[in-house]
Design an enzyme around this catalytic site. Structure first.
Site, PDB file in Angstrom:
ATOM      1  N   HIS A  44       0.853  -1.311   0.043  1.00 59.59           N
ATOM      2  CA  HIS A  44       0.017  -0.092   0.071  1.00 59.59           C
ATOM      3  C   HIS A  44       0.877   1.078   0.059  1.00 59.59           C
ATOM      4  O   HIS A  44       1.797   1.234   0.879  1.00 59.59           O
ATOM      5  CB  HIS A  44      -0.951   0.081   1.111  1.00 59.59           C
ATOM      6  CG  HIS A  44      -1.588   1.252   1.415  1.00 59.59           C
ATOM      7  ND1 HIS A  44      -2.942   1.478   0.611  1.00 59.59           N
ATOM      8  CD2 HIS A  44      -1.502   2.426   2.053  1.00 59.59           C
ATOM      9  CE1 HIS A  44      -3.306   3.012   0.698  1.00 59.59           C
ATOM     10  NE2 HIS A  44      -2.620   3.244   1.586  1.00 59.59           N
ATOM     11  N   ASP A  47     -15.410   2.062   7.065  1.00 61.58           N
ATOM     12  CA  ASP A  47     -14.368   3.097   6.663  1.00 61.58           C
ATOM     13  C   ASP A  47     -14.920   4.157   5.606  1.00 61.58           C
ATOM     14  O   ASP A  47     -14.502   5.128   5.574  1.00 61.58           O
ATOM     15  CB  ASP A  47     -13.158   2.331   6.256  1.00 61.58           C
ATOM     16  CG  ASP A  47     -12.101   3.381   5.788  1.00 61.58           C
ATOM     17  OD1 ASP A  47     -11.681   4.384   6.709  1.00 61.58           O
ATOM     18  OD2 ASP A  47     -11.707   3.467   4.515  1.00 61.58           O
ATOM     19  N   ARG A  98     -15.167  12.371   7.884  1.00 64.84           N
ATOM     20  CA  ARG A  98     -13.957  12.885   8.120  1.00 64.84           C
ATOM     21  C   ARG A  98     -13.465  14.073   6.982  1.00 64.84           C
ATOM     22  O   ARG A  98     -13.104  15.090   7.563  1.00 64.84           O
ATOM     23  CB  ARG A  98     -12.971  12.060   8.260  1.00 64.84           C
ATOM     24  CG  ARG A  98     -12.932  11.076   9.270  1.00 64.84           C
ATOM     25  CD  ARG A  98     -11.819   9.674   9.369  1.00 64.84           C
ATOM     26  NE  ARG A  98     -10.466  10.126   9.186  1.00 64.84           N
ATOM     27  CZ  ARG A  98      -9.636   9.600   8.282  1.00 64.84           C
ATOM     28  NH1 ARG A  98     -10.190   8.260   7.868  1.00 64.84           N
ATOM     29  NH2 ARG A  98      -8.508  10.039   8.356  1.00 64.84           N
ATOM     30  N   SER A 132      -7.980   3.555   9.158  1.00 62.11           N
ATOM     31  CA  SER A 132      -8.529   3.471   7.888  1.00 62.11           C
ATOM     32  C   SER A 132      -7.680   2.778   6.935  1.00 62.11           C
ATOM     33  O   SER A 132      -8.400   1.687   6.088  1.00 62.11           O
ATOM     34  CB  SER A 132      -8.725   4.945   7.149  1.00 62.11           C
ATOM     35  OG  SER A 132      -9.139   5.159   5.922  1.00 62.11           O
ATOM     36  N   LYS A 150      -9.131  -1.424   5.412  1.00 58.93           N
ATOM     37  CA  LYS A 150      -9.364  -1.809   4.195  1.00 58.93           C
ATOM     38  C   LYS A 150      -7.958  -3.000   3.721  1.00 58.93           C
ATOM     39  O   LYS A 150      -8.439  -4.146   3.048  1.00 58.93           O
ATOM     40  CB  LYS A 150      -9.039  -0.782   3.211  1.00 58.93           C
ATOM     41  CG  LYS A 150     -10.275   0.272   3.464  1.00 58.93           C
ATOM     42  CD  LYS A 150     -10.328   1.172   2.640  1.00 58.93           C
ATOM     43  CE  LYS A 150      -9.121   2.322   2.870  1.00 58.93           C
ATOM     44  NZ  LYS A 150      -9.400   3.753   2.765  1.00 58.93           N
TER      45      LYS A 150
HETATM   46  N1  URA Z   1      -6.073   6.936   2.772  1.00 59.37           N
HETATM   47  C1  URA Z   1      -7.186   6.158   3.382  1.00 59.37           C
HETATM   48  O1  URA Z   1      -7.550   5.176   2.974  1.00 59.37           O
HETATM   49  N2  URA Z   1      -7.584   6.603   4.451  1.00 59.37           N
HETATM   50  C2  URA Z   1      -7.226   7.900   5.059  1.00 59.37           C
HETATM   51  O2  URA Z   1      -7.649   8.212   6.032  1.00 59.37           O
HETATM   52  C3  URA Z   1      -6.290   8.531   4.386  1.00 59.37           C
HETATM   53  C4  URA Z   1      -5.722   8.228   3.260  1.00 59.37           C
END
Ligand code: URA
Length: 434
Positions: A82, A161, A168, A183, A187
């Protein structure tokens, strides 16, 4: 505790019990806790933070708000990467086939570009026919049969999320390290991975502009992963200028294919090798970075890495011929060279500004519903450290909409900084954390 009491406790700096966090998140996902209470909680977390137990409970509740995929029918250690996002960051496109060609299964659920950063899904969709909306069953099958599959977020993965991120976004609580870390990790952990390599970008084109913030984000995500029994390694990598020489979807696909042919720019090649190398070590295919490097170079030299990309493209409905004949990828109507306005050396490129200039050309979106033009973008001729003369091309812009050109030229010229002496080289991998 009731939601009001929990918010008040966090506001006053108390530690919340994992069971209370779980109930609060579950009720938010089901719509029982209203958005204004979750917004207040996020603001309290913004100021007070969360300890490791609270963060673990928060992340687990988000992870378990939807499906957690089971890839146990694919043998081997499944490893994903990621990136926190950057400009010209096309590493996933070369890394996934390279890791798969070296025997590491790669389940990859990616995002779209927003603002100045690009997204892997948009880049892949510039390959004619390529589909990122496959079903979970197809995703599972392709990881098993092809060795890698790259798709978009599904509605059933970490839905808490999705809801929370939108909230947010409008309540000034995105730039909060525990909320970002939970977050991202919720995922990634839902994808069915055994291990994860994180690329935390640092610099003008990154989310994290400062090294110490990037380090904190990386160690927070490593802590979450470890608490959930996953191996996680993080590289902090330089994003003080765009990665490689291309910015824009189809142009980045061409550069990614060049990487797999062994002829891409050095910084992008190094970034791919550094991250993929960690995946090979985590995946048990190499004992260390040096052994991984030899395996990867062989996969590139032998053509196996490119062949794996062709297999992935074919399996996901794309035209593999486009990887050999770039004319089959989207092409802009015209190209325009953007000239330098000063003599000297390039001392910096404001990557965020250049990313926004690419977005203004149509390569990215300002809001989620915007249309992306896959053909447009930049090919950089000058990078930090290069000498430059007035009138020489800084970059070539690939343009479809003439009306945007004047503004884009101005933005590019402002993004490049020049000075009388060459700036010291910044290493690409700044730190490795585990
Ligand atoms: N990328 C994400 O997946 N979540 C965040 O909070 C910020 C960047």
């Amino acid at each position: 505790m009731r939601p009001y009491e929990l918010i008040k406790a966090k506001r006053d700096g108390q530690v919340l019990a994992p069971a209370d966090i779980r109930a609060f998140m579950d009720d938010f996902t089901r719509g029982v806790v209203p958005e204004y209470q979750m917004a207040a909680m996020c603001m309290a977390v913004f100021f007070r933070g969360m300890n490791a137990d609270e963060l673990g409970a928060w992340t687990q509740a988000m992870l378990e708000s939807g499906d957690v995929l089971d890839l146990s029918d694919t043998p081997g250690t499944k490893v994903d990467k990621h990136s926190t996002g950057g400009v010209g960051d096309k590493v996933s496109l070369s890394l996934a086939p390279l890791a798969a060609a070296c025997g590491v299964p790669v389940p990859m659920i990616s995002g779209r570009g927003l603002g100045h950063t690009g997204g892997t899904l948009d880049k892949l969709e510039s390959i004619p026919g390529f589909r990122v909306d496959l079903s979970v069953d197809d995703y599972r099958r392709l990881v098993r049969e092809v060795g890698a599959c790259l798709i978009g977020q599904t509605a059933t993965l970490a839905p808490a999320d999705k809801k929370l991120y939108a909230l947010r976004d409008v309540t000034a609580t995105v730039d909060c390290i525990p909320l970002i870390a939970s977050s991202i990790m919720s995922k990634k952990l839902a994808e069915g991975i055994d291990a994860l390599v994180l690329d935390v970008k640092v610099g003008s084109g990154a989310f994290m502009k400062k090294l110490e913030d990037a380090r904190t984000l990386a160690t927070t995500m490593i802590g979450i992963g470890r608490a959930m029994g996953k191996q996680v390694v993080a590289l902090l990598t330089d994003m003080s200028q765009p990665l490689g020489r291309t910015v824009g979807n189809a142009l980045e696909v061409m550069e990614a294919v060049d990487m797999l042919k062994g002829c891409a720019p050095a910084d992008y090649t190094e970034c791919t090798y550094a991250l993929t190398g960690q995946m090979l070590v985590l995946g048990g295919k190499a004992k260390d970075a040096a052994e991984a490097r030899a395996l990867m170079e062989d996969a590139v030299k032998s053509g196996r890495a490119l062949k794996k990309f062709e297999e992935i493209v074919t399996a996901q409905g794309g035209n593999p011929k486009a990887l050999h004949d770039y004319a089959l990828l989207p092409q802009a109507d015209r190209t325009v060279q953007v000239p330098a306005t000063h003599d000297g050396f390039v001392t910096g490129i404001d990557a965020e500004a250049l990313g926004l200039a690419a977005m203004a050309l149509g390569a990215g979106r300002e809001k989620a519903s915007d249309f992306v033009d896959h053909a447009v973008g930049f090919v950089l001729h000058k990078k930090v450290g290069d000498s430059v003369k007035v009138g020489e091309a800084l970059l070539t812009a690939h343009v479809n909409d003439e009306d945007r050109l004047e503004d884009v030229v101005r933005r590019v010229q402002r993004a490049y900084q020049t000075g009388p002496t060459a700036a010291a080289k910044v290493p690409l991998v700044l730190e490795t954390l585990r």
